[in-house]
Design an enzyme around this catalytic site. Structure first.
Site, PDB file in Angstrom:
ATOM      1  N   GLY B 180     -10.263  -7.565 -13.413  1.00  0.00           N
ATOM      2  CA  GLY B 180     -11.382  -8.067 -12.623  1.00  0.00           C
ATOM      3  C   GLY B 180     -10.907  -8.554 -11.274  1.00  0.00           C
ATOM      4  O   GLY B 180      -9.940  -8.029 -10.711  1.00  0.00           O
ATOM      5  N   GLY B 181     -11.587  -9.593 -10.767  1.00  0.00           N
ATOM      6  CA  GLY B 181     -11.256 -10.125  -9.453  1.00  0.00           C
ATOM      7  C   GLY B 181      -9.814 -10.572  -9.359  1.00  0.00           C
ATOM      8  O   GLY B 181      -9.193 -10.512  -8.294  1.00  0.00           O
ATOM      9  N   GLY B 415       6.271  15.654  15.286  1.00  0.00           N
ATOM     10  CA  GLY B 415       5.793  14.282  15.377  1.00  0.00           C
ATOM     11  C   GLY B 415       6.523  13.373  14.408  1.00  0.00           C
ATOM     12  O   GLY B 415       6.719  12.184  14.683  1.00  0.00           O
ATOM     13  N   ALA B 416       6.946  13.932  13.283  1.00  0.00           N
ATOM     14  CA  ALA B 416       7.638  13.129  12.287  1.00  0.00           C
ATOM     15  C   ALA B 416       8.947  12.568  12.849  1.00  0.00           C
ATOM     16  O   ALA B 416       9.388  11.487  12.474  1.00  0.00           O
ATOM     17  CB  ALA B 416       7.892  13.938  11.031  1.00  0.00           C
TER      18      ALA B 416
END
Lengths: 637, 517
Positions: B180-181, B415-416
């Site tokens: 849960g939370g 780009g890497a």
């Protein structure tokens, strides 16, 4: 030519000039005569030393060199041919009055003929490749069934290793010793015997530990063997270095086995005791020089032992090949009287393409005892990480009472370890030493992990202690230990006995030289984890220990047992290699021990069998696949 | 005796203190402790005892009790001194740490207002003192009887997790349920570790999943250690059992500085700083298409081959983790050629980015080993948002002001190349091995574009290889500082780290940056 910057292999680095002869598979490189002939032409080489293995006993190769006017550093083609063929060599040996083994001298046509011949000679018999050597293509058979199977395996292996599937069958001498005579002959009819090498310690007909001289031979037998070896060499007009192998029975009867027309792997031990450099002699002889020595000049100086260090798992049939990258590698060359012949270095890959030998470790001493002591020390100081190796087995062999007393035969390993090799069996005292070392190492590491350097904003409150209560596990045995420390010295109390351990405790070093109760010991720490696992190599064998604080050990009782996978229904490859044949398909019923598939690794064919009687659930490999160690081959239901 | 007729030393108070203390020490009682053990789990206190140095634990709030008066909770037998969590501070290898350990034997470790308040107290103090917080999670969830007070408690913790982020290291070790939370507290911390087979993390359990989506799934499959360390990337490492996890956590803790005010810790080191590593000269294969194991390089270079890998089974095409160089903690980032050629994809970018940001936040130098053929192409990646996820790694390397040392072992394409801690992103020392190839792309692809439709492509390819498939184009421009012999890499990096220890670099003032989340 290979650019110097790209030289990554030891043999290439050592060379003044290097030529790449092809890719890793030997059929495309070291067995590729065209490539080698090209290299010869390219470099203008005047002579070729063929080493051992590969083309060293290949008469075609020798012929091609001769045709180009290049000297083959080895015997003449005629001698290679005569001795390379086991059938022909036996006939020549007989004619030269060399003792030979009774058997069938001829080509065996098929499995049924093999069975018939075997029956005539009488079991046990040895089936071997006519063109073979080095134990490849060799099978011992005790009955008709095994003869058929042996015939099939040997002919396949012979075909794949030598491209020649001819076989012969002979009487198998039970419990023999393997002793060989080194000969040296020049082109002027002179020949010498350089004494013997005892190579009885073998597994699957491959040598593991060799020594020179042999403890078994008296001077008369030695001379008789030497003289027969020389007479055989002369009979085939042999020149260069060669080895005549004999089987010697318990009555010191000796029988000619074969002649290797090349340098032997184990030649260094002969060099050690005779002072002769065999490769140097081979080159001189090839050039046409006469031998400088006479038989009376050949001494036996001291004793030399050679251990073949293999990338093999000795716990599986005394050695199944293993591969990997040598993440750490350190030869014990800092020790005197130690010679290591190797072609690898830290970072090298042990691949499936070549023999899994890492090195030849040779020690020398004035006496056998001295040489053996040195071997112990050398093995303990040999650092090999990244591949499984056979040092545990080597270390056990050289200290075994039977070996030490010289009571050995080619059956040594199966006789001494009938249920397979299990590593060193610790005595109570050794066990205490090992436990104490692990405990001391644990504490040393714990103390260091509290040592933070530099200025600290929040001060350290070390859990300073001079006393530790530890729980050490070893082979399911659990021991409560008390440890106290004074500097680098630890006193460990185990079951009321005190053990003093001291050392430098360099936690980065691969070697762990320590003093235990005043005795110097060389251990190696192979693994040390945060969860207290410590693996120590002690007396050659690696032992897995777990060291925990008393509290952690107490709390561990609540930890759930994890169930390991059921291995009887899963067949995994015990080694890396390639799949030669798969004999089953899903849905087949197999009996326990039935062959499921055949894996070839390092040119050896290994039959994988079912561990239980069951139905085949799934098959995960096919002929031609390359498999790694532990890869799933077949699943049973 | 004073005038009013009682004494602070009155035996009955002493007795009550002692009684409460004893009650606190036994938590939910022997039966529940036995049940906890039967599940293969340790109690909250046993865990702390194992995690911390002997006798170092200083407990806070042993007498705190929950304040709920509904549903019969006010009854004496429903009050447990300390409630369902044990909190305090202690030492790990002598260094200060704040801890909380949820007690499953008390109301299933559920979180009451008081439970949350106890955790917040130690978190606040940890912030002020500047020491890490370790949470040992073992809780069924919210204290339902308390309703919104429990929810408020979670939020109070979340807020503190966020405020502490980047100030003190926060570590969560999940040792039981966390659902849960509650899951968002570990998610906000720097590292989440799990115990195999006995810990679960999920938003909703299998029953709710079944009723909402009609999926049949077991606890283990939905939120077990394997799921989170291999599929979701929620957890950073999993350990065999409680003991194994806690001992490893002690080891891990030694890599971390206490706070963002402290430098990376330096421990005594036995491994020579100038050790040559001959194996590195042969580790990169001749054929640029052949894989090798980046871990061989990492193990060879760092102190004692000791590498604490983070997320070893998730996005394996990038390797991240902690090690030491001459005793000093460093963060290692490396492309893994063995997996998917070491390309950057969504998962590896996110994995790398979060690790780099942790190192930068806590003054840990970053050593980057580059062998990257580029970003992984394809619709799966584009639709998944490789552009914004890839940008995270770029962002993280660019903003980092800690010492940054980069070694290009082989490919640094496209780009890497820029992303992987390049000189352009303020790399302090950038090395290339002789096998390095810094280029826009591999030779084949490049030639196909440059010489489209032209003949003799093979010749052009050879020319391209000669020109670009080597470290020179980058080196002549100063984009790499030196071309080094691989075996000397350890020596060089140790020396550089000494020099860079006093590096000072600041980014422009901002409220906070806006990383492309």
């Amino acid at each position: 030519h290979i650019r110097v910057t790209l030289c990554r292999h030891v043999h290439v680095k050592m060379a003044d000039e290097a030529v790449c002869v092809g890719p890793a598979p030997t059929s495309k490189s070291y067995l590729n005569m065209d490539a080698i002939m090209n290299a010869v032409k390219q470099t203008g080489a005047q002579a070729v030393h063929p080493g051992y293995g590969f083309l060293s006993e290949n008469k075609e190769f020798a012929k091609r060199l001769a045709a180009e006017g290049v000297t083959f550093i080895g015997p003449d083609t005629h001698a290679i041919q005569a001795m390379g063929d086991k059938i022909e060599s036996k006939l020549i040996a007989k004619a030269a009055k060399v003792n030979t083994i009774p058997g069938f001298d001829g080509v065996v046509k098929d499995a049924e003929e093999a069975v018939k011949i075997a029956g005539e000679i009488g079991y046990p018999v040895m089936i071997k490749a006519s063109a073979g050597g080095g134990g490849k293509g060799m099978r011992i058979s005790w009955n008709d069934e095994e003869t058929r199977e042996g015939f099939r395996f040997s002919s396949q292996e012979a075909a794949s290793s030598f491209g020649d599937d001819r076989l012969l069958i002979e009487k198998f001498i039970d419990n023999p010793r393997h002793i060989e005579i080194q000969v040296l002959a020049d082109k002027h009819g002179n020949a010498l015997w350089l004494n013997e090498r005892e190579c009885s310690i073998q597994r699957r007909n491959q040598k593991v530990v060799e020594e020179a001289p042999s403890t078994f031979l008296d001077p008369d037998t030695r001379r008789a063997m030497g003289e027969q070896a020389v007479s055989l060499a002369k009979a085939v007009k042999y020149s260069s270095a060669g080895t005549v192998e004999f089987l010697v029975d318990s009555q010191k009867n000796f029988y000619f086995l074969e002649m290797n027309t090349r340098l032997q792997v184990e030649h260094p031990i002969t060099e050690c005791i005779t002072g002769l450099d065999l490769v140097h002699q081979m080159i001189r002889i090839a050039k046409g020089y006469k031998l400088q020595q006479k038989q009376s000049d050949i001494p036996i100086n001291g004793w030399a032992i050679e251990s073949r260090v293999y990338a093999e798992d000795p716990y599986k049939s005394f050695g199944l090949p293993s591969i990997g990258r040598l993440s750490q590698y350190q030869e014990p060359l800092n020790l005197p009287n130690v010679r290591v012949d190797s072609g690898i270095q830290e970072g090298s890959d042990i691949s499936i393409y070549y023999d899994p030998m890492i090195s030849k470790l040779v020690t020398y001493g004035k006496t056998r005892e001295e040489a053996l002591k040195k071997m112990e020390e050398a093995l303990d100081n040999y650092v090999i990480r990244g591949v499984t190796h056979n040092i545990p087995l080597l270390r056990e062999i050289i200290v075994h009472p039977r070996f030490v007393s010289g009571d050995i035969s080619t059956k040594f390993l199966p006789e001494v370890y009938p249920d397979g090799f299990k590593g060193h069996m610790l005595t109570a005292g050794e066990r205490r030493e090992l436990l104490a070392t692990a405990a001391a190492l644990y504490v040393a590491a714990q103390l260091r992990s509290q040592k933070f350097l530099g200025d600290l904003r929040v001060s350290i409150v070390p859990a300073e202690s001079r006393q530790w209560e530890l729980c050490v596990e070893l082979d399911k045995g659990v021991h409560m230990l008390g440890v106290s420390r004074a500097g680098n010295n630890y006193t460990v109390e185990i079951d009321g006995e005190k053990v003093e351990v001291s050392g430098e405790w360099n936690l980065a070093s691969a070697l762990l030289p320590i003093t235990i109760n005043g005795k110097h010991r060389n251990l190696q720490c192979l693994l040390r984890t945060a969860a207290g696992e410590i693996t120590l190599q002690y007396l050659g064998t690696s032992f897995k220990l777990r060291v925990l604080s008393k509290l952690a050990a107490y709390l561990s009782k609540h930890m759930p047992e994890k169930i390991p996978e059921d291995t009887s229904s899963i067949l995994r490859s015990p080694m890396p290699g390639s799949v030669v044949a798969v004999s089953v398909k899903p849905g087949d019923n197999v009996a326990e021990g039935q062959e499921i598939c055949v894996i070839e690794a390092m040119k050896m064919q290994n039959s994988m069998t079912a561990a239980k009687t069951a139905k085949v659930k799934s098959v995960h490999c096919k002929a031609g696949d390359t498999v790694g160690e532990g890869d799933l081959l077949v699943e049973l239901e | 005796m004073n005038a009013r007729g009682y004494s602070v030393n009155h035996p009955s108070v002493q007795e009550r203190i002692e009684k409460k203390r004893q009650a606190a020490l036994t938590g939910g009682g022997q039966l529940r402790i036995a049940a906890q053990h039967k599940r293969g789990k340790l109690t909250a206190r046993e865990r702390l005892e194992l995690l911390l140095d002997p006798d170092s634990f200083v407990e806070y709030d042993m007498f705190v009790e929950h304040r709920c008066s509904d549903f019969g909770m006010e009854a004496d037998h429903n009050k447990y001194p300390g409630d369902s969590v044990v909190t305090g501070q202690g030492r790990i290898n002598g260094r200060l740490v704040y801890v909380f350990s949820q007690d499953f034997t008390v109301f299933g470790g559920s979180l009451s207002g008081a439970h949350a308040q106890k955790i917040c107290k130690i978190m606040d103090q940890a912030m002020m003192v500047g020491a890490p917080v370790i949470g040992l999670n073992d809780s069924g969830g919210a204290r339902i009887q308390e309703g919104v007070e429990s929810l408020a408690g979670y939020a109070d913790i979340f807020l503190r997790n966020v405020m502490s982020s980047g100030v003190v290291p926060q570590i969560s070790l999940i040792m039981g349920p966390c659902a849960g939370g509650a899951v968002y507290s570990p998610a906000l911390t720097d590292f989440t570790f799990m115990v195999k087979d006995t810990s679960y993390l999920f938003i909703t359990g299998p029953d709710v999943v079944k009723s909402v989506t009609n999926e049949d799934v077991s606890q283990e499959e939905l939120g077990g250690a394997k799921t989170h360390t291999t599929v979701s990337g929620v957890a950073h490492r999993a350990f065999e059992n409680d003991v194994d996890a806690l001992l490893n956590l002690r080891d891990f803790f030694n890599f971390l500085p206490l706070s963002n005010k402290d430098p990376a810790p330096v421990t005594e080191c036995h491994d020579p700083r100038d050790r040559l590593v001959p194996g590195l000269d042969t580790v990169v294969p001749f054929e640029s298409t052949k894989a090798y194991d980046m871990l061989d390089i990492v193990h060879g270079i760092v102190d004692e081959r000791e590498f604490f890998e983070i997320m070893p089974n998730y996005a394996k095409n990038i390797v991240v983790g902690f090690a030491r160089m001459n005793g000093r903690t460093v963060g290692i980032v490396g492309n893994q050629p063995k997996v998917a050629s070491g390309c950057l994809d969504i998962n590896s970018s996110v994995k790398g980015a979060r690790f780099v940001r942790f190192c930068d936040a806590f003054n840990i130098p970053i050593i980057t080993f580059v062998d990257v053929p580029g970003f992984l192409p394809g619709t799966a990646q584009e639709y998944g948002g490789i552009i914004r996820h890839g940008a995270k790694l770029l962002y993280a390397f660019a903003e980092a002001t800690v010492p940054k040392i980069t070694v290009i072992t082989r490919k640094a394409y496209g780009g890497a190349y820029d992303v992987m801690s390049s000189k352009h992103l303020r790399g302090d020392v950038n090395y290339a091995w002789p096998s390095a190839e810094v280029a826009v792309m591999g030779a084949k692809g490049a030639v196909q574009i440059i010489f489209r439709g032209k003949e003799n492509q093979a010749e052009a390819e050879a020319e391209y290889v000669e020109k670009f498939a080597n470290p020179f184009p980058a080196a002549v421009r100063g984009f790499v500082d030196d071309i080094i012999q691989p075996s000397t890499t350890r020596k060089r990096i140790c020396r550089d780290l000494e020099v860079l220890a006093s590096k000072k670099q600041t980014n422009p003032w901002k409220k906070h940056a806006n990383i492309p989340l």
